[in-house]
Design an enzyme around this catalytic site. Structure first.
Site, PDB file in Angstrom:
ATOM      1  N   ILE A  27     112.355  38.787 -49.568  1.00 17.72           N
ATOM      2  CA  ILE A  27     111.966  38.499 -50.948  1.00 17.72           C
ATOM      3  C   ILE A  27     112.571  37.157 -51.326  1.00 17.72           C
ATOM      4  CG2 ILE A  27     112.134  39.296 -53.335  1.00 17.72           C
ATOM      5  CD1 ILE A  27     111.762  42.048 -52.425  1.00 17.72           C
ATOM      6  N   GLY A  33     117.806  47.478 -40.642  1.00 17.09           N
ATOM      7  CA  GLY A  33     117.318  46.872 -39.410  1.00 17.09           C
ATOM      8  C   GLY A  33     118.525  46.618 -38.515  1.00 17.09           C
ATOM      9  N   GLU A  84     109.239  43.479 -41.758  1.00 19.85           N
ATOM     10  CA  GLU A  84     110.439  43.034 -42.475  1.00 19.85           C
ATOM     11  C   GLU A  84     110.052  42.048 -43.560  1.00 19.85           C
ATOM     12  OE1 GLU A  84     113.136  41.284 -39.719  1.00 19.85           O
ATOM     13  OE2 GLU A  84     112.625  42.719 -38.165  1.00 19.85           O
ATOM     14  N   TYR A 138     119.366  48.845 -49.709  1.00 15.12           N
ATOM     15  CA  TYR A 138     119.001  49.939 -48.798  1.00 15.12           C
ATOM     16  C   TYR A 138     118.793  51.213 -49.613  1.00 15.12           C
ATOM     17  CZ  TYR A 138     120.783  46.978 -45.035  1.00 15.12           C
ATOM     18  OH  TYR A 138     120.994  45.951 -44.154  1.00 15.12           O
ATOM     19  N   LYS A 157     123.099  38.065 -41.405  1.00 20.64           N
ATOM     20  CA  LYS A 157     124.279  37.504 -40.727  1.00 20.64           C
ATOM     21  C   LYS A 157     123.960  36.278 -39.893  1.00 20.64           C
ATOM     22  CE  LYS A 157     126.953  41.759 -40.573  1.00 20.64           C
ATOM     23  NZ  LYS A 157     125.961  42.832 -40.426  1.00 20.64           N
TER      24      LYS A 157
HETATM   25  C1  LIG Z   1     109.130  34.847 -42.655  1.00 22.55           C
HETATM   26  C2  LIG Z   1     109.656  35.375 -41.357  1.00 22.55           C
HETATM   27  C3  LIG Z   1     109.200  34.845 -40.162  1.00 22.55           C
HETATM   28  C4  LIG Z   1     109.682  35.305 -38.942  1.00 22.55           C
HETATM   29  N1  LIG Z   1     109.204  34.773 -37.792  1.00 22.55           N
HETATM   30  C5  LIG Z   1     109.658  35.228 -36.598  1.00 22.55           C
HETATM   31  C6  LIG Z   1     109.149  34.695 -35.371  1.00 22.55           C
HETATM   32  O1  LIG Z   1     108.265  33.829 -35.341  1.00 22.55           O
HETATM   33  N2  LIG Z   1     109.681  35.157 -34.213  1.00 22.55           N
HETATM   34  C7  LIG Z   1     110.646  36.128 -34.185  1.00 22.55           C
HETATM   35  O2  LIG Z   1     111.073  36.519 -33.114  1.00 22.55           O
HETATM   36  N3  LIG Z   1     111.126  36.678 -35.332  1.00 22.55           N
HETATM   37  C8  LIG Z   1     110.647  36.253 -36.534  1.00 22.55           C
HETATM   38  N4  LIG Z   1     111.117  36.784 -37.690  1.00 22.55           N
HETATM   39  C9  LIG Z   1     111.949  37.985 -37.630  1.00 22.55           C
HETATM   40  C10 LIG Z   1     113.411  37.698 -37.574  1.00 22.55           C
HETATM   41  O3  LIG Z   1     113.760  37.480 -36.236  1.00 22.55           O
HETATM   42  C11 LIG Z   1     114.065  38.953 -38.133  1.00 22.55           C
HETATM   43  O4  LIG Z   1     113.832  39.013 -39.502  1.00 22.55           O
HETATM   44  C12 LIG Z   1     115.529  38.974 -37.820  1.00 22.55           C
HETATM   45  O5  LIG Z   1     115.689  39.240 -36.458  1.00 22.55           O
HETATM   46  C13 LIG Z   1     116.277  40.016 -38.642  1.00 22.55           C
HETATM   47  O6  LIG Z   1     115.934  41.295 -38.222  1.00 22.55           O
HETATM   48  P1  LIG Z   1     116.887  42.516 -38.587  1.00 22.55           P
HETATM   49  O7  LIG Z   1     116.874  42.673 -40.076  1.00 22.55           O
HETATM   50  O8  LIG Z   1     116.268  43.721 -37.879  1.00 22.55           O
HETATM   51  O9  LIG Z   1     118.230  42.204 -38.065  1.00 22.55           O
HETATM   52  C14 LIG Z   1     110.652  36.330 -38.918  1.00 22.55           C
HETATM   53  C15 LIG Z   1     111.121  36.862 -40.123  1.00 22.55           C
HETATM   54  C16 LIG Z   1     110.640  36.405 -41.336  1.00 22.55           C
HETATM   55  C17 LIG Z   1     111.152  36.997 -42.610  1.00 22.55           C
END
Ligand SMILES: Cc1cc2nc3c(=O)[nH]c(=O)nc-3n(C[C@H](O)[C@H](O)[C@H](O)COP(=O)(O)O)c2cc1C
Length: 154
Positions: free
Chosen positions: A82, A15, A79, A91, A21
């Site tokens: 775990i 991602g 996404e 990955y 981070k």
């Molecule tokens: C349980 C959970 C809830 C999340 N809730 C939100 C949310 O309400 N709003 C949002 O913008 N992102 C939400 N996220 C997404 C995170 O912003 C996202 O996992 C983070 O940006 C990492 O993304 P990346 O792996 O692409 O960098 C959530 C992620 C998880 C695991």
């Protein structure tokens, strides 16, 4: 949501790397085809369920499906976090999940801290729900897990 419980699996792809981070909450991203094939009935939002990497141990998980309004992603993602501490990234490995229930819609937040707090509360909610017999039995049903002690009737 009639599509639940929903089982899917796919290779873990990179991602944006913000989960580990910036948030301290690593997430495993599914490839585009898995996201595109999610039933239309599974709307965007935050879900709980069970997940497993390769043939490993089945853990509780939380999953975010959508556009991450806080980061304004232009591509829909699915996404999975775990609920377990892994020593290394995975990955390229196969992640299998069963999406069991809905927690809340995706939201925007005014700070990273508020997003982190919301995700922690999602994790607590997932922990609670998945201990219920209704959801524990899904672990056995989808992952053929025999170490789940269930009351009669499940
Ligand atoms: C349980 C959970 C809830 C999340 N809730 C939100 C949310 O309400 N709003 C949002 O913008 N992102 C939400 N996220 C997404 C995170 O912003 C996202 O996992 C983070 O940006 C990492 O993304 P990346 O792996 O692409 O960098 C959530 C992620 C998880 C695991």
């Amino acid at each position: 949501m009639s599509a639940l419980p929903y089982f899917c699996k796919g290779e873990v792809v990179k991602g944006f790397g913000r989960g580990s981070k910036q948030l301290g909450i690593p997430t495993a991203n599914f490839p585009e085809d898995v996201v595109d094939n999610l039933p239309s009935d599974i709307c965007t939002g935050i879900y709980f369920g069970w997940g497993c990497v390769g043939n490993g141990v089945v853990h509780k998980m939380v999953m975010s499906i959508g556009w991450n309004p806080f980061y304004q992603n232009t591509k829909k993602s699915a996404e999975t976090h775990i609920i377990h501490t892994f020593d290394e990234d995975f990955y390229g490995e196969t992640l299998s999940v069963v999406i069991a229930g809905f927690i809340r819609p995706e939201s925007n937040f005014t700070s990273v801290e508020a997003l982190i707090a919301a995700i922690h509360s999602d994790i607590e909610e997932a922990e609670r729900q998945l201990d219920l017999p209704e959801f524990r039995q899904l672990k056995a049903r989808f992952f053929n897990n025999t170490d789940v002690n269930l009351p009669n009737g499940y």
